[in-house]
Design a protein around this motif. Structure first.
Motif, PDB file in Angstrom:
ATOM      1  N   LYS A  49       0.976  -1.213  -0.016  1.00  0.00           N
ATOM      2  CA  LYS A  49       0.007  -0.126  -0.092  1.00  0.00           C
ATOM      3  C   LYS A  49       1.049   1.182   0.157  1.00  0.00           C
ATOM      4  N   SER A  50       0.509   2.159  -1.045  1.00  0.00           N
ATOM      5  CA  SER A  50       1.120   3.467  -1.050  1.00  0.00           C
ATOM      6  C   SER A  50       0.536   4.538  -0.049  1.00  0.00           C
ATOM      7  N   ASN A  51       1.306   5.714   0.252  1.00  0.00           N
ATOM      8  CA  ASN A  51       0.830   6.618   1.109  1.00  0.00           C
ATOM      9  C   ASN A  51      -0.514   7.333   0.326  1.00  0.00           C
ATOM     10  N   SER A  52      -0.301   7.123  -0.773  1.00  0.00           N
ATOM     11  CA  SER A  52      -1.725   7.798  -1.551  1.00  0.00           C
ATOM     12  C   SER A  52      -2.774   6.818  -1.705  1.00  0.00           C
ATOM     13  N   GLY A  53      -2.753   5.487  -1.011  1.00  0.00           N
ATOM     14  CA  GLY A  53      -3.909   4.655  -1.001  1.00  0.00           C
ATOM     15  C   GLY A  53      -3.844   3.605  -1.943  1.00  0.00           C
ATOM     16  N   GLN A  54      -2.985   3.499  -2.971  1.00  0.00           N
ATOM     17  CA  GLN A  54      -2.974   2.612  -3.965  1.00  0.00           C
ATOM     18  C   GLN A  54      -2.469   1.215  -3.319  1.00  0.00           C
ATOM     19  N   GLU A  55      -2.942   0.269  -4.101  1.00  0.00           N
ATOM     20  CA  GLU A  55      -2.660  -1.113  -3.623  1.00  0.00           C
ATOM     21  C   GLU A  55      -2.073  -1.931  -4.760  1.00  0.00           C
ATOM     22  N   LEU A  56      -1.380  -3.072  -4.160  1.00  0.00           N
ATOM     23  CA  LEU A  56      -0.934  -4.078  -5.253  1.00  0.00           C
ATOM     24  C   LEU A  56      -0.780  -5.235  -4.608  1.00  0.00           C
ATOM     25  N   VAL A  57      -1.248  -6.247  -4.981  1.00  0.00           N
ATOM     26  CA  VAL A  57      -0.791  -7.605  -4.586  1.00  0.00           C
ATOM     27  C   VAL A  57       0.027  -8.546  -5.334  1.00  0.00           C
ATOM     28  N   LEU A  58       1.083  -8.974  -4.795  1.00  0.00           N
ATOM     29  CA  LEU A  58       1.997  -9.908  -5.465  1.00  0.00           C
ATOM     30  C   LEU A  58       1.975 -11.139  -4.806  1.00  0.00           C
ATOM     31  N   ILE A  59       2.474 -12.088  -5.679  1.00  0.00           N
ATOM     32  CA  ILE A  59       2.653 -13.571  -5.419  1.00  0.00           C
ATOM     33  C   ILE A  59       4.187 -14.116  -5.033  1.00  0.00           C
ATOM     34  N   VAL A  60       4.393 -14.292  -3.886  1.00  0.00           N
ATOM     35  CA  VAL A  60       5.787 -14.428  -3.625  1.00  0.00           C
ATOM     36  C   VAL A  60       5.953 -16.018  -3.326  1.00  0.00           C
ATOM     37  N   HIS A  61       6.977 -16.755  -4.177  1.00  0.00           N
ATOM     38  CA  HIS A  61       7.172 -18.230  -3.966  1.00  0.00           C
ATOM     39  C   HIS A  61       8.415 -18.227  -3.278  1.00  0.00           C
TER      40      HIS A  61
END
Length: 89
Positions: A49-61
């Motif tokens: 989550k960024s300070n501006s509220g944007q979100e990203l979900v990553l898959i970590v193996h």
């Protein structure tokens, strides 16, 4: 994480061809250094989550991100938040 490792990790993310073995811990340290919040949402899924509220979900193996698609998503997310290849310098 030292400034050298942060620059090295950024360089990996923005390199071409796209790498498929960036250590998650290095990415996590880079993101925290740049002010992003990271949350483990479920097995192998990390919400950024960024300070501006944007979100990203990553898959970590395991201990690394080994998918080109995930690296591209991360690269675009960083660019949308003002972090680019030029910010390596």
């Amino acid at each position: 994480m030292g400034e050298h490792k942060i620059k090295k990790t950024l360089k990996q993310i923005f390199s071409h061809p796209i790498p498929t073995n960036i250590e998650w811990k290095n990415i996590e340290n880079l993101l925290e250094h740049k002010g992003f919040k990271i949350e483990n949402t479920k097995k192998n899924h990390m919400k950024i989550k960024s300070n501006s509220g944007q979100e990203l979900v990553l898959i970590v193996h395991g201990h690394e991100i080994n998918s080109k698609d995930e690296i591209v998503k991360l690269k675009h997310f960083l660019q949308e938040n003002g972090i680019s290849e030029e910010s390596i310098l």
